[in-house]
Design a protein around this motif. Structure first.
Motif, PDB file in Angstrom:
ATOM      1  N   CYS A 168     -21.103  -1.840   6.205  1.00 48.28           N
ATOM      2  CA  CYS A 168     -22.023  -1.066   6.235  1.00 48.28           C
ATOM      3  C   CYS A 168     -21.389   0.250   6.978  1.00 48.28           C
ATOM      4  CB  CYS A 168     -23.772  -1.822   7.241  1.00 48.28           C
ATOM      5  SG  CYS A 168     -24.691  -2.387   6.829  1.00 48.28           S
ATOM      6  N   LEU A 169     -20.426  -0.241   7.518  1.00 46.77           N
ATOM      7  CA  LEU A 169     -19.175   0.856   8.759  1.00 46.77           C
ATOM      8  C   LEU A 169     -18.165   1.482   7.667  1.00 46.77           C
ATOM      9  CD1 LEU A 169     -18.584  -1.391  11.946  1.00 46.77           C
ATOM     10  CD2 LEU A 169     -20.413   0.374  11.603  1.00 46.77           C
ATOM     11  N   TRP A 170     -18.345   0.489   7.053  1.00 47.08           N
ATOM     12  CA  TRP A 170     -17.120   1.285   5.949  1.00 47.08           C
ATOM     13  C   TRP A 170     -17.875   2.523   4.639  1.00 47.08           C
ATOM     14  CZ3 TRP A 170     -14.839  -1.965   1.452  1.00 47.08           C
ATOM     15  CH2 TRP A 170     -13.713  -0.871   0.631  1.00 47.08           C
ATOM     16  N   PHE A 171     -19.147   1.718   4.691  1.00 42.57           N
ATOM     17  CA  PHE A 171     -19.508   3.045   4.209  1.00 42.57           C
ATOM     18  C   PHE A 171     -20.387   4.043   5.338  1.00 42.57           C
ATOM     19  CE2 PHE A 171     -23.563   4.850   2.463  1.00 42.57           C
ATOM     20  CZ  PHE A 171     -23.023   5.337   1.087  1.00 42.57           C
ATOM     21  N   ASN A 172     -20.438   3.707   5.728  1.00 42.67           N
ATOM     22  CA  ASN A 172     -20.852   4.847   6.617  1.00 42.67           C
ATOM     23  C   ASN A 172     -19.629   5.645   6.744  1.00 42.67           C
ATOM     24  OD1 ASN A 172     -23.485   4.376   6.774  1.00 42.67           O
ATOM     25  ND2 ASN A 172     -22.841   3.425   9.026  1.00 42.67           N
ATOM     26  N   GLU A 173     -17.630   5.701   7.291  1.00 43.41           N
ATOM     27  CA  GLU A 173     -16.686   6.538   6.615  1.00 43.41           C
ATOM     28  C   GLU A 173     -16.947   7.341   5.881  1.00 43.41           C
ATOM     29  OE1 GLU A 173     -15.255   6.370   9.664  1.00 43.41           O
ATOM     30  OE2 GLU A 173     -16.303   5.520  10.756  1.00 43.41           O
ATOM     31  N   VAL A 174     -17.527   6.067   4.892  1.00 38.88           N
ATOM     32  CA  VAL A 174     -17.441   7.437   3.475  1.00 38.88           C
ATOM     33  C   VAL A 174     -18.296   8.055   3.182  1.00 38.88           C
ATOM     34  CG1 VAL A 174     -17.717   7.094   0.941  1.00 38.88           C
ATOM     35  CG2 VAL A 174     -15.888   5.235   2.269  1.00 38.88           C
ATOM     36  N   ASN A 175     -19.249   8.323   3.587  1.00 42.53           N
ATOM     37  CA  ASN A 175     -20.499   8.843   3.783  1.00 42.53           C
ATOM     38  C   ASN A 175     -20.686  10.264   5.199  1.00 42.53           C
ATOM     39  OD1 ASN A 175     -23.378   9.871   3.791  1.00 42.53           O
ATOM     40  ND2 ASN A 175     -23.065   9.356   5.975  1.00 42.53           N
ATOM     41  N   LEU A 176     -19.173  10.003   5.954  1.00 40.36           N
ATOM     42  CA  LEU A 176     -19.292  11.025   6.818  1.00 40.36           C
ATOM     43  C   LEU A 176     -18.334  11.912   6.424  1.00 40.36           C
ATOM     44  CD1 LEU A 176     -21.091  11.424   9.366  1.00 40.36           C
ATOM     45  CD2 LEU A 176     -18.971   9.973  10.987  1.00 40.36           C
ATOM     46  N   PHE A 177     -17.003  11.373   6.079  1.00 38.81           N
ATOM     47  CA  PHE A 177     -15.515  11.826   6.083  1.00 38.81           C
ATOM     48  C   PHE A 177     -16.172  11.941   4.198  1.00 38.81           C
ATOM     49  CE2 PHE A 177     -15.135   9.815  10.211  1.00 38.81           C
ATOM     50  CZ  PHE A 177     -15.790  11.266  10.935  1.00 38.81           C
ATOM     51  N   THR A 178     -13.862  11.864   3.897  1.00 41.52           N
ATOM     52  CA  THR A 178     -13.667  12.203   2.429  1.00 41.52           C
ATOM     53  C   THR A 178     -14.733  10.925   1.641  1.00 41.52           C
ATOM     54  OG1 THR A 178     -11.678  11.703   2.512  1.00 41.52           O
ATOM     55  CG2 THR A 178     -12.078  13.587   3.649  1.00 41.52           C
ATOM     56  N   PRO A 179     -14.387  10.962   0.373  1.00 40.40           N
ATOM     57  CA  PRO A 179     -15.296   9.892  -0.233  1.00 40.40           C
ATOM     58  C   PRO A 179     -13.954   8.871  -1.077  1.00 40.40           C
ATOM     59  CG  PRO A 179     -14.716  11.494  -1.716  1.00 40.40           C
ATOM     60  CD  PRO A 179     -14.124  12.084  -0.419  1.00 40.40           C
ATOM     61  N   ARG A 180     -12.410   8.812  -0.559  1.00 40.39           N
ATOM     62  CA  ARG A 180     -11.853   8.115  -0.516  1.00 40.39           C
ATOM     63  C   ARG A 180     -11.857   6.492   0.198  1.00 40.39           C
ATOM     64  NH1 ARG A 180     -10.042   9.313  -5.046  1.00 40.39           N
ATOM     65  NH2 ARG A 180      -8.560   8.015  -4.510  1.00 40.39           N
ATOM     66  N   ASP A 181     -12.430   5.936   0.001  1.00 48.18           N
ATOM     67  CA  ASP A 181     -12.785   4.943   0.757  1.00 48.18           C
ATOM     68  C   ASP A 181     -11.391   4.029   0.978  1.00 48.18           C
ATOM     69  OD1 ASP A 181     -11.963   2.485  -2.045  1.00 48.18           O
ATOM     70  OD2 ASP A 181     -13.795   3.884  -2.712  1.00 48.18           O
ATOM     71  N   GLN A 182     -10.072   4.224   0.361  1.00 47.79           N
ATOM     72  CA  GLN A 182      -8.683   3.415   1.031  1.00 47.79           C
ATOM     73  C   GLN A 182      -7.774   3.610   2.862  1.00 47.79           C
ATOM     74  OE1 GLN A 182      -7.165   4.515  -2.820  1.00 47.79           O
ATOM     75  NE2 GLN A 182      -6.402   2.329  -3.085  1.00 47.79           N
ATOM     76  N   LEU A 183      -8.835   5.164   2.468  1.00 49.93           N
ATOM     77  CA  LEU A 183      -8.475   5.984   3.744  1.00 49.93           C
ATOM     78  C   LEU A 183      -9.277   5.745   5.187  1.00 49.93           C
ATOM     79  CD1 LEU A 183      -8.362   9.417   2.836  1.00 49.93           C
ATOM     80  CD2 LEU A 183      -5.850   7.609   3.204  1.00 49.93           C
ATOM     81  N   SER A 184     -10.244   4.724   4.838  1.00 51.24           N
ATOM     82  CA  SER A 184     -10.936   4.405   5.951  1.00 51.24           C
ATOM     83  C   SER A 184     -11.486   2.856   6.074  1.00 51.24           C
ATOM     84  CB  SER A 184     -12.584   5.058   5.504  1.00 51.24           C
ATOM     85  OG  SER A 184     -13.446   4.659   4.118  1.00 51.24           O
ATOM     86  N   PHE A 185     -10.990   1.975   5.227  1.00 50.15           N
ATOM     87  CA  PHE A 185     -10.718   0.575   5.118  1.00 50.15           C
ATOM     88  C   PHE A 185     -10.446   0.283   6.701  1.00 50.15           C
ATOM     89  CE2 PHE A 185      -9.371  -3.539   4.570  1.00 50.15           C
ATOM     90  CZ  PHE A 185     -10.138  -4.248   3.830  1.00 50.15           C
TER      91      PHE A 185
END
Length: 326
Positions: free
Chosen positions: A223-240
């Protein structure tokens, strides 16, 4: 503590009632997704009879992809209205929540536990992949053998999110100034480049293959990971790695070597090259005036919301290109 996670009814990413009923029986899932018609389903191989009985193979698609798949491969329909391509059950997500297909693809990838709430174990593979290892063997190797609950591969080239961000800019994966802004926010909030003192081998995963038990802490992390992807860039490797950092050691995971990652699947090319206008933006001024149409209207809104800290004082860490492919 309440954590927002996903979408309310009529808020986007909705499944057909026939699919909702079907997935209720799925305790073990191999999930994948195709959005904007960039792939066709690839049939897994080396699947044991036991895994065929135990696992649901769920391919999440949007309406454009469903139409594309129907025109390129054989889609069958069962007597209850379910659509199939070989072993894959097609799960249609109506009303895509975002303008950007890459961002829409993160819904089933990261929020697997929300789409399929009865699932106990899931293996996510990107739509361009052909699984070539029995999923029971994958669970045994990466979860059960080491008593892990979440496993993901180490990135082939990068360990620091700042290296990965630099590579994303060079390869035009998203607007360069917005990637910089994303990284400045993380740096301001204390995210340091990866170093050997950290308890895991990298801050950057290969996000195309995720193996997890749906435990409360893993669901919270997702959930927290998705919230970062939702809030910022869609590059999930940057927010993991950032979410791992913010959880302060509460989230335990197994990051396995990249050489093993490449032995689990065959990688197929997309049916066409992905490109959206926002990926070519080099300067923030390009979003002004007529360029305002380049902005996403339903995702990445944190990049356009005034940040409470002074980001002008933030200096991003220097990065070194460690590979020609990076």
């Amino acid at each position: 503590m309440k954590v927002h996670c996903g979408f309310i009814r009529n808020g986007g990413a909705e499944m057909d009632p026939v699919d909702i009923k079907y997935v209720k029986k799925c305790r073990f899932v191999v999930a994948s997704g195709i959005f904007d018609g960039y792939d066709v389903p690839h049939q897994p191989s080396n699947i044991s009879p036991r895994s065929k009985r135990l696992f649901c193979f769920l391919m999440v698609v949007d309406e454009e992809s469903l139409s594309f798949i129907k025109s390129n491969v054989t889609v069958t329909e069962d007597d209850k209205g379910g659509k199939w391509v070989g072993i894959w059950r097609l799960i249609l997500l109506k009303h895509s929540p975002y303008d950007e297909p890459r961002r829409n693809g993160k819904v089933p990838k990261i929020l697997t536990h929300r789409l399929f709430p009865q699932t106990q174990y899931s293996i996510w593979i990107d739509g361009k992949m052909e699984l070539i290892v029995d999923p029971l063997l994958i669970l045994e190797r990466y979860l059960w053998r080491g008593k892990h609950t979440f496993a993901i591969a180490q990135h082939k080239h990068h360990r620091s999110i700042y290296e990965e961000a630099d590579a994303n800019k060079r390869r035009k994966r998203y607007a360069r100034p917005l990637i910089d802004l994303h990284m400045k926010i993380y740096k301001y909030e204390g995210m340091e480049p990866w170093n050997a003192r950290k308890s895991y081998p990298s801050d950057v995963p290969e996000g195309a293959f995720i193996i997890r038990e749906h435990t409360p802490i893993n669901n919270l992390f997702s959930c927290l990971w998705f919230n970062e992807v939702n809030l910022f860039t869609p590059r999930d490797q940057l927010s993991f790695g950032y979410v791992v950092y913010r959880l302060g050691g509460s989230f335990k995971f197994f990051m396995f070597p990249n050489c093993e990652y490449n032995s689990l699947f065959i990688l197929h090319p997309h049916t066409r090259e992905h490109s959206s206008k926002i990926e070519w933006v080099k300067n923030i001024s390009e979003f002004e005036g007529k360029g305002s149409s380049l902005k996403e209207t339903r995702g990445g809104l944190g990049l356009w919301t005034p940040y409470p800290g002074n980001l002008k004082t933030v200096v991003l860490p220097p990065t070194e290109r460690t590979s020609k492919a990076g």
